[in-house]
Design a protein around this motif. Structure first.
Motif, PDB file in Angstrom:
ATOM      1  N   UNK A 189       0.807  -1.215   0.000  1.00  0.00           N
ATOM      2  CA  UNK A 189       0.000   0.000   0.000  1.00  0.00           C
ATOM      3  C   UNK A 189       0.843   1.269   0.000  1.00  0.00           C
ATOM      4  N   UNK A 190       2.004   1.201   0.702  1.00  0.00           N
ATOM      5  CA  UNK A 190       2.818   2.409   0.851  1.00  0.00           C
ATOM      6  C   UNK A 190       4.069   2.400  -0.010  1.00  0.00           C
ATOM      7  N   UNK A 191       4.493   1.218  -0.443  1.00  0.00           N
ATOM      8  CA  UNK A 191       5.706   1.114  -1.244  1.00  0.00           C
ATOM      9  C   UNK A 191       6.972   1.146  -0.431  1.00  0.00           C
ATOM     10  N   UNK A 192       6.862   1.077   0.905  1.00  0.00           N
ATOM     11  CA  UNK A 192       8.041   1.089   1.778  1.00  0.00           C
ATOM     12  C   UNK A 192       7.734   0.304   3.033  1.00  0.00           C
ATOM     13  N   UNK A 193       8.803  -0.243   3.629  1.00  0.00           N
ATOM     14  CA  UNK A 193       8.629  -0.982   4.869  1.00  0.00           C
ATOM     15  C   UNK A 193       8.295  -0.035   6.009  1.00  0.00           C
ATOM     16  N   UNK A 194       7.477  -0.488   6.997  1.00  0.00           N
ATOM     17  CA  UNK A 194       7.193   0.336   8.164  1.00  0.00           C
ATOM     18  C   UNK A 194       8.469   0.700   8.904  1.00  0.00           C
TER      19      UNK A 194
END
Length: 209
Positions: A189-194
């Protein structure tokens, strides 16, 4: 509570149980089981903070360079049982000290990452989640301590360590099974790891696990 919070509470309670099984009695394990002096245990307990703090300082840097914070947490928690088994089976204070320092450092490294990941996913529910994670951790502690107390009263020092190893392994399996799908969805959804920094985990002040 939604399913994510319930899963996080479950995992944290299991981690707390593993800590509660041994942390209150680590002094007895060294003094009575391994035959060390009070001064010896006091010294190694104080020095145990050094590798723990060093590991806790390094692991966020490592986490920012990986696609899976959950995977790192799982790997760290999978390593803990091995050192607990070593501590259970060894008769050497030196080997026991190394195992104690290692599992303690691994706990300090994994717990803040896990907590930070949970908070990054929780969104507006982060305050509620933080409260429940603290409750779950200390409830697990409270459930584990009497079990070990009863076993030590019967001069059984190895079984609590082996039980803690099994519970720690269960926590690692639960973490990977329940949290990795959540992490994958967040990444898609964000394209990056949390993110993995900036939070203080429940039980962070515990110096043994």
């Amino acid at each position: 509570m939604d399913r994510f919070i319930i899963h996080q509470v479950l995992i944290t309670a299991v981690v707390g149980l593993s800590v509660g099984l041994i942390a209150p009695y680590m002094n007895l394990i060294f003094i009575d089981h391994l035959g060390t002096s009070v001064a010896f245990y006091g010294t190694i307990s104080a020095l145990a903070l050094l590798p723990a703090v060093l590991g806790a300082a390094i692991i966020p840097v490592v986490a920012t360079r990986t696609r899976s914070v959950v995977g790192i947490v799982t790997a760290l928690r999978i390593a803990i049982p091995g050192f607990l088994v070593i501590l259970a089976l060894t008769a050497s204070p030196a080997v026991g000290t190394g195992a104690y320092w290692a599992q303690n450092a691994l706990f300090f490294m994994s717990s803040p990452l896990s907590f930070a990941f949970a908070i990054s996913i929780a969104g507006d529910a982060r305050t509620l989640l933080s409260a429940w994670l603290n409750i779950a951790f200390w409830l697990g502690n409270a459930l584990g301590a009497p079990v070990t107390g009863a076993l030590i009263a019967r001069a059984n020092y190895r079984l609590p360590l082996l039980l803690a190893a099994a519970v720690s392994l269960a926590a690692a399996v639960l973490n990977q099974g329940l949290m990795r799908p959540v992490e994958k969805r967040a990444q898609s959804e964000s394209g990056a790891a949390p993110t993995s920094g900036g939070a203080v985990a429940p039980g962070r002040e515990v110096t043994s696990s």
